[in-house]
Every structure is written in C-alpha cells, then in structure tokens.
Write an enzyme that holds these catalytic residues in place. Structure first.
Site, PDB file in Angstrom:
ATOM      1  N   ASP A  86       0.828  -1.216   0.000  1.00 10.47           N
ATOM      2  CA  ASP A  86       0.000   0.000   0.000  1.00 10.47           C
ATOM      3  C   ASP A  86       0.860   1.263   0.000  1.00 10.47           C
ATOM      4  O   ASP A  86       0.368   2.352  -0.306  1.00 10.47           O
ATOM      5  CB  ASP A  86      -0.928   0.002   1.216  1.00 10.47           C
ATOM      6  CG  ASP A  86      -0.159  -0.178   2.514  1.00 10.47           C
ATOM      7  OD1 ASP A  86       0.560   0.748   2.921  1.00 10.47           O
ATOM      8  OD2 ASP A  86      -0.264  -1.267   3.118  1.00 10.47           O
ATOM      9  N   GLU A 106       7.076  -6.826  -2.434  1.00 14.28           N
ATOM     10  CA  GLU A 106       5.648  -7.121  -2.281  1.00 14.28           C
ATOM     11  C   GLU A 106       5.331  -8.281  -3.211  1.00 14.28           C
ATOM     12  O   GLU A 106       5.695  -8.261  -4.378  1.00 14.28           O
ATOM     13  CB  GLU A 106       4.834  -5.869  -2.636  1.00 14.28           C
ATOM     14  CG  GLU A 106       3.364  -6.101  -2.937  1.00 14.28           C
ATOM     15  CD  GLU A 106       2.579  -6.634  -1.733  1.00 14.28           C
ATOM     16  OE1 GLU A 106       2.614  -6.005  -0.663  1.00 14.28           O
ATOM     17  OE2 GLU A 106       1.912  -7.683  -1.892  1.00 14.28           O
ATOM     18  N   ASP A 137       8.185 -13.153  -3.710  1.00 17.09           N
ATOM     19  CA  ASP A 137       7.968 -13.735  -2.388  1.00 17.09           C
ATOM     20  C   ASP A 137       9.072 -13.222  -1.446  1.00 17.09           C
ATOM     21  O   ASP A 137      10.255 -13.350  -1.750  1.00 17.09           O
ATOM     22  CB  ASP A 137       8.036 -15.259  -2.528  1.00 17.09           C
ATOM     23  CG  ASP A 137       7.731 -15.976  -1.220  1.00 17.09           C
ATOM     24  OD1 ASP A 137       6.846 -16.834  -1.244  1.00 17.09           O
ATOM     25  OD2 ASP A 137       8.369 -15.687  -0.206  1.00 17.09           O
ATOM     26  N   GLY A 138       8.677 -12.675  -0.309  1.00 15.07           N
ATOM     27  CA  GLY A 138       9.637 -12.085   0.621  1.00 15.07           C
ATOM     28  C   GLY A 138      10.661 -13.096   1.114  1.00 15.07           C
ATOM     29  O   GLY A 138      11.846 -12.798   1.262  1.00 15.07           O
ATOM     30  N   ASP A 155       6.177  -5.635   7.002  1.00 14.24           N
ATOM     31  CA  ASP A 155       4.847  -5.023   7.009  1.00 14.24           C
ATOM     32  C   ASP A 155       3.899  -6.027   6.358  1.00 14.24           C
ATOM     33  O   ASP A 155       3.465  -5.850   5.231  1.00 14.24           O
ATOM     34  CB  ASP A 155       4.935  -3.707   6.216  1.00 14.24           C
ATOM     35  CG  ASP A 155       3.619  -2.952   6.210  1.00 14.24           C
ATOM     36  OD1 ASP A 155       2.655  -3.416   6.844  1.00 14.24           O
ATOM     37  OD2 ASP A 155       3.562  -1.904   5.542  1.00 14.24           O
ATOM     38  N   SER A 156       3.610  -7.097   7.092  1.00 12.43           N
ATOM     39  CA  SER A 156       2.949  -8.239   6.448  1.00 12.43           C
ATOM     40  C   SER A 156       1.460  -8.262   6.737  1.00 12.43           C
ATOM     41  O   SER A 156       0.966  -7.593   7.635  1.00 12.43           O
ATOM     42  CB  SER A 156       3.563  -9.525   6.976  1.00 12.43           C
ATOM     43  OG  SER A 156       3.288  -9.638   8.351  1.00 12.43           O
ATOM     44  N   THR A 157       0.778  -9.086   5.981  1.00 12.12           N
ATOM     45  CA  THR A 157      -0.610  -9.425   6.299  1.00 12.12           C
ATOM     46  C   THR A 157      -0.569 -10.441   7.438  1.00 12.12           C
ATOM     47  O   THR A 157       0.457 -10.634   8.065  1.00 12.12           O
ATOM     48  CB  THR A 157      -1.310 -10.028   5.071  1.00 12.12           C
ATOM     49  OG1 THR A 157      -0.507 -11.115   4.614  1.00 12.12           O
ATOM     50  CG2 THR A 157      -1.471  -9.016   3.963  1.00 12.12           C
ATOM     51  N   PRO A 162      -1.223 -15.270   1.967  1.00  7.61           N
ATOM     52  CA  PRO A 162       0.087 -15.055   1.345  1.00  7.61           C
ATOM     53  C   PRO A 162       1.190 -14.680   2.338  1.00  7.61           C
ATOM     54  O   PRO A 162       2.358 -14.874   2.056  1.00  7.61           O
ATOM     55  CB  PRO A 162      -0.157 -13.888   0.375  1.00  7.61           C
ATOM     56  CG  PRO A 162      -1.618 -13.672   0.316  1.00  7.61           C
ATOM     57  CD  PRO A 162      -2.259 -14.387   1.451  1.00  7.61           C
TER      58      PRO A 162
END
Ligand SMILES: Cc1ncc(COP(=O)(O)O)c(C=O)c1O
Lengths: 283, 486
Positions: A86, A106, A137-138, A155-157, A162
């Site tokens: 974001d 991201e 992929d991080g 800063d993940s979900t 994912p």
C-alpha cells in the site's frame, strides 16, 4: 442505501463499516483485493475480506512501524520493506533524507497497482527515486541477501494466506543474515487480545527470540484492527529499543507526525501485565 | 459390461445414489451413518460418515466384485495399461504380499534386491519361499543403495534357474530405477514372473518425463501406492496384473488375508484418484516437476547440500531417476539426514518424509504450494547457517552384504532366545531390525548378525533414527536362533 462491510474479528465478534461506495475489486493470483469508500474511515483497503488499512487510522500503524526503529538506529541508510504494497511504510521512510535506498518487496503486484490508483494517500511516494519495488515472495528475496540492510520492516498481512511464510523461524533467521552487524528488524506482530491472534503473536515472538539477541515488543492503538490493540516486534543485533537512544538528534529532524513522538517511543514498550506474561511464556 | 469412460467413477456414483435413497440401515457399521457416534461425526464430518457403509447389492463387494467395484477396477486397469487392476485396502503391503504369494510357494526361490521394503520379506515368512538377494550397488558418496545391475540379476538367474520370480523396486524410495524392461525380458526368457514394487511409482504412468511404469515395459504384476503420489487416502493401493497372470488365482490369494468389510472411503478414494490421474495426470505432474526442479536448483545453490537428479544415471544400477523425488544429501553439511529431518520438524515446523544417516527426502506432490517450497529452501539454508558441523567422524553408509543362514520363515518360527543386543554378534537373527521410514530391513530373519551391522544400528539409534522390528520395542535385546553361532 444501507451497505455494510463486515469483518469477523473472531467467530463470535464482528466489526462493520458502513460503505459509501465500492471503488475496486480484483482477484489476484494471491488474494482478493477490495477498496471501498466510507463515511467514517475514508477509503478502506481489504485483502481477502480483512481490513489492511483505512485512510483515517493508517497513520497510527505506519508511523509506529517506521519511526520507532528509525529513531533508534543512528544511521539507517539501506532499508528493506517486506509486504507493505500500500506504500504507507515507504511514505514514512522517505521523509528521512539520510535514507539512501528502500527496497520494497511485495508479492502481489496488483495490490500496488490498485493502491496507486485508489489510495494516493499511502501510495503517493512509491515513485520516489530511492525506492525500488520488487514483486517477489519475501522469503525468497531475503534468502539471497547477506549483511546488507540497516533496517528491515516486515509489514505483512496475517500469518495465514500469502503472508504465512513471513511468520516463520526461517524467515526471521534469513532477516538476521540480511542485516548488517547493527541492524534492526521490526515486524507487524498481531494482537494479544483474541485467542487466535494471541497465539500467532506468541509463536512469532518465540521465533524472533530464537533468532535475535534483543527481541522486544511494543504497542499501538489501531481502531480498525481486531480489539484495537496492536503489537509490533522490535528485534535487534545491537541497539536497545529505548535505552541510549539519541532522542534529541531525532527531534532535530523536525518531522511533522500525528501519532509518534519520543515520549511515546519509550512508553510504547511498557506493556500490560497479561501481554508481558504471554510473551514470557515463550521466551 | 457397460462401456465406461475415464470420466466416470462408478464407486463414487453408486455411493451418491445410495445416499439419495435414504436407506434405513439395519446392517453394519453400527455407527449408522455417524448418528451413533456424535464425537466421531463431529471430528470427521457427516459427509464422511454417511458413506462409511458396508457392501450391499448396489455397492458391490470387494471380496467378489461383479458390478461397480469391478467397473472401477476395469477403468483403473485401462488407465494404467494393465490387464486387470485390484483395489487394495490393506496398503501396498497387501499388494506386495499378494504378488509374492501368487508367484511363490513354500520352498520356491525369488530373486530380489536386499533393499526391499519389509513387506516383501514378510511375505517370505508367510509363504516359506527363499530369497536370492541381489546386492544393490551402493553410491558410496551419497550413502544410498541403488537399483539392481542387469549383470548381477543375470548371474542370479543362471545360478537359480528354478527361481519363480524377480522382484524389482520401481523406483527405490530415493527415486532410483533399474532397467525394468530388460529385467522383464530376462525373467520371461527363464519362465519367471517380473514383479514390481511401485509403491513410489504411481505417477510414472502419467507423464512422459518420468521413468517407465513397470506394466508398460512388460512386468507381470505391480504394486502401486495410490496413496503416495496418486492422491488417494492412506492405506489405499492398487495391484496391477498382466495377461499372463490368472486374475481368479490372484483373487483367491488376496482373499486369504483381506478383510471382508472393505472400506468404501478407501475404495471411493481410489476411484476418484484414478479418474483424476487419467484426466489430469499430465497437468498435475507437470506442476510437481516444475516445483521440484525449482527446489532442487535453489537447494543446490545454498551450498554443501546436494539435491541429486538425472545426472546420476549410469545406464545400469541407476537406469533412470524419478525427478519428482527431492532427495537431498546432507552429510556435506556435517549433519546426518535424520538430524536435518529432526531440526526441520522441531525448529521450523516442517515435516519431511524421512531422514537416513546421510540424506533426507522431502515428498513433493500436487498438494504443495510454491510458498511452502520457499519455506523448505529457506529452512535448509538456515540450518546450514546455524547448525553446520565438521564432517569428520560421520559414519559412511555401506552396503552390508547379508549372510542369509536360513530362509526367513524357518528363522522366524525357529526356537529362539532373547539376548542383549551387544552380545548377538555371530548369532543368526530371527526377527527384523529396520529404520522406519524407509522400512528397509538392516537385519531380516535368518541373517547373520555381524559387528559391522551392530555398529550401524548403534550409530543410527544415536543419531535419532526411529528403529522398529524386534519384539523388544526398545531394541535393547534381539531374538536369535537357538543354538546358532558361538
Ligand atoms: C518400497 C515400498 N514398498 C511397499 C511399501 C508399503 O506400503 P504401505 O505402507 O502402503 O503398506 C512401502 C511403504 O512405505 C514402500 O516404501
């Protein structure tokens, strides 16, 4: 019209926002992306039906995940942000002229595209020349970096979907490896309140404690996240999160913020007793 | 018989029809569609319990299939290119044992590699046949046993022209294949059957980049773990036969030990999985191959680890390699495979298939997601960073040529004595000792216990391999044949 967005905070608790209008819906390879407008919170980004940010309270999250470590580290130049498509975290980082480069990793390009279009409030600084965006992929990205970053912000979900791989021991270990000798890692650390979130929070803490010599947790109030009480992890190779921090130097930067300040900085590491106990259980 | 296509799934369709009829069950099972056991129903789900039913007219009977089970078996035979297929609900163990019991009677000989699964040697205890072991060559640097070289089998055939069959692993647990086509020809030239243990080879039949499925290159019988790469429920397997084996006789053999209450959950899972493989197998294994190739490349880029593949192929004892197998050599990191296996599970929440003293095997299937592969690779790289050790002092696996003193059945039933394991050197063992998985015996009944074997057992135990087989579950004592040795 009476249109409501509802997120289940637990199986027995719901949180609803009255929707003014839907702006964007997309299904990427990884998740469903929704952006809608609301009277109370302004624009809202939801991934797989979970609120990621609202225009009204995102400053609380983004200021706290960025300025705490930026104040602690005496000279943060090279920064890695994992997740955070974001753009809110990047926006806070580029406020520092000392920052030389920000790698944003991201996994989902469609999140960034949608945010650039509909959420300029957070995504507005993604075009800063110091920012390099990688759609990857991080866990994969980090594996190939060693002794490189002064600060890593995760800063993940949530730890399902994912973002799953970003709550694992192998990920934190790889972050340790990718940091310089005095590097810091800060991560979105879930909430201590509802049982499932608390469990994820404990697991993450346990893995971080196993990977870093200094591992502390700090808190913020984020009204649109489950329970409103949210935690961040502060993991560091060298610097203590608030002892010996040169707060005066940071104040001289003269940044204009809405949530973070240096008094709050130390205070945010003072945790409620039940949270301290949850953390101690896994240390 | 109806003209069926691979799109149909006769057992599944019959179960659905049965559900619509809302029969009142005055038959077993006693849980009566789950109503009698609410806790179990809550745990497994009502859908599952509602099809856990007994055989009845519309559902056929596994002991004597004449309608839907028979149709499902015929579709399976067609999908795999066999003359007939049997649905097996006792695992591949039951399929392997059926092959051997079909081929051999008491006193008959069967040629097999020593690195067979325990189920094969167990069958010899049941029927009283004698194994003629082929020394599977050993890759010294990787510490794994390979396939059978053609020359070695040929010699065994010449020395034992009266043997009834040759059994071959296609592939081994690690993915290594022998030249099944040549061995089948050799067997047939000498009036023997070629039996294939394809516990790890179900997928071979559905992709051209994989080694040949045994039935497509002349095998007479093959035992396939549908529950491994085929996607069916645990314990469901398939036995395939060619045109030279009597279907009726095989049926009799199966019914010697098979339950009369075959599980429809298992049978339906075989039926559905067969359909899936027949319709989408190529696509499925394309994906698996892509994931494994990616993982292999990334793991080899970490350093020290060696995820091996086709480059091992030598035209004989490694005639072919199953590229869907992610076997990883770990000893170069200074860690036994079993140590890496334990670290992955305890520290990284990753469960792999097994670790031996020098390798681990990560089982990759269509159920895996790219992000899980990333976790495995990342964890391996972390294990190397955090736990790497000096390699000296690590035991190199060597093939220990078994000295068979008497056939397994005789040894198993002979008068025996229990001795502390350290005192057993020189005696003849009357039971199995193995690490599980992979379940390949270190000692089988009738074999001489040597100091070298005891050293291997001690080392494997110390490294944390889970050992099974002996009557003494702690493996402190072994049963030896009374009066054997000094
Ligand atoms: C080579 C081989 N054959 C046979 C079997 C027996 O299969 P099941 O466990 O289905 O009885 C196995 C199981 O691991 C195996 O590895």
């Amino acid at each position: 019209m009476d249109l409501w967005f509802t997120e289940n905070h637990t199986e027995n608790v719901r949180f609803s926002i009255k929707v003014d209008k839907q702006l964007y819906t997309g299904q990427s390879e990884f998740q469903r992306i929704d952006i809608f407008d609301s009277e109370e919170f302004g624009r809202v980004l939801a991934l797989d039906g979970y609120v990621m940010l609202t225009e009204k309270d995102e400053f609380m999250y983004h200021e706290m995940i960025v300025h705490v470590p930026m104040c602690v580290h005496p000279n943060p130049r090279k920064i890695l942000v994992i997740g955070g498509g974001d753009g809110g975290t990047v926006r806070e980082l580029v406020k520092y002229s000392s920052v030389e480069s920000v790698d944003l990793v991201e996994i989902d390009e469609e999140v960034v595209t949608a945010c650039k279009e509909y959420l300029p409030q957070t995504a507005g600084m993604l075009e800063d020349p110091r920012v390099n965006t990688h759609f990857e992929d991080g866990l994969k990205f980090i594996r190939h970096h060693e002794n490189e970053y002064d600060l890593i912000i995760v800063d993940s979900t949530d730890p399902f979907g994912p973002g799953e791989g970003l709550f694992t021991r192998e990920f934190y270990g790889n972050c340790y490896k990718a940091l310089t000798d005095d590097g810091i890692m800060v991560n979105q650390h879930e909430s201590p309140f509802y049982a499932n979130d608390a469990y994820a929070m404990q697991r993450a803490h346990k893995q971080i404690v196993n990977s870093f010599p200094i591992a502390r947790v700090y808190q913020a109030h984020i009204p649109t996240y489950p329970s409103g009480h949210w935690l961040f992890g502060f993991a560091s190779k060298k610097y203590h999160p608030y002892n010996d921090v040169d707060f005066e130097k940071w104040k001289k930067l003269g940044l204009k913020l809405k949530y973070y300040n240096t008094n709050l900085h130390s205070a945010s590491f003072a945790l409620p007793t039940y949270v301290e106990e949850l953390l101690k259980d896994v240390e | 018989m109806k003209n069926l296509s691979q799109e149909s799934a006769p057992i599944l369709e019959a179960l659905e029809k049965m559900k619509r009829l809302r029969l009142v069950p005055f038959d077993v099972p006693g849980h009566k569609r789950g109503r009698g056991n609410p806790e179990l129903t809550e745990f497994l789900g009502e859908k599952c319990l509602s099809v856990d039913v007994n055989s009845m007219k519309m559902l056929d009977n596994l002991c004597h299939p004449v309608s839907v089970i028979r149709e499902a078996e015929q579709l399976a035979a067609e999908a795999f290119g066999a003359a007939h297929a049997f649905f097996m609900i006792g695992g591949t163990t039951s399929a392997v044992q059926t092959m051997i019991l079909t081929a051999c009677k008491r006193g008959d000989k069967i040629i097999m590699p020593r690195n067979v699964h325990r189920s094969a040697i167990n069958a010899l205890i049941l029927c009283g046949a004698t194994p003629i072991y082929i020394d599977p060559e050993m890759d010294k640097s990787l510490g794994i046993s390979l396939g059978m070289s053609y020359r070695a089998v040929e010699e065994a055939v010449k020395a034992n022209p009266d043997a009834k069959a040759i059994l071959v692993n296609n592939p081994t647990y690690y993915g290594i294949c022998s030249n099944v086509e040549a061995l089948a020809k050799l067997a047939h030239e000498h009036g023997m059957l070629l039996l294939a243990d394809e516990a790890h080879g179900t997928h071979f039949y559905f992709h051209d980049k994989l080694p040949a499925g045994a039935m497509t290159v002349g095998a007479d019988m093959a035992a396939l773990s549908m529950h491994k790469s085929g996607g069916s429920l645990t314990q469901s397997s398939m036995l395939l036969i060619g045109p030279n084996v009597s279907e009726g006789y095989v049926h009799q053999i199966i019914n010697l030990t098979q339950t009369t209450s075959g599980s429809y959950l298992l049978m339906a899972s075989l039926d559905i999985s067969r359909r899936n493989l027949a319709l989408r197998g190529k696509e499925i294994f394309d994906k698996v191959i892509e994931m494994v190739e990616y993982a292999r490349e990334e793991i080899n880029a970490i350093g020290d680890y060696y995820a091996y593949s086709r480059e091992l192929v030598n035209g004989d004892s490694i005639y072919d390699f199953d590229i869907t197998k992610l076997s990883i050599f770990t000893r170069s990191v200074g860690l036994a495979g079993i140590e890496v296996y334990d670290l992955l599970r305890d520290e990284y929440d990753i469960q792999t298939e097994f670790g031996d003293i020098a390798n681990i095997l990560a089982y990759i299937s269509v159920g895996d997601r790219p992000k899980d592969i990333e976790r495995l690779v990342a964890a391996l790289s972390e294990i190397r960073r955090n736990y790497r050790k000096d390699r000296s002092g690590m035991l190199e696996a060597e093939y220990i040529n078994p000295q068979v003193c008497c056939p397994p059945q005789e040894a198993f039933y002979a008068p025996k004595r229990s001795l502390p394991i350290a005192d057993t050197a020189g005696k003849v063992c009357s039971e199995f000792v193995m690490c599980y998985p992979p379940g390949i015996p270190i000692l089988a009944p009738g074999e001489l216990i040597t100091p070298q074997i005891l050293e291997y057992i001690r080392y494997a135990k110390k490294k944390g391999c889970s050992m099974t087989g002996p009557e003494d579950m702690d493996i402190e004592h072994l049963n030896v044949m009374e009066g054997s040795g000094k």
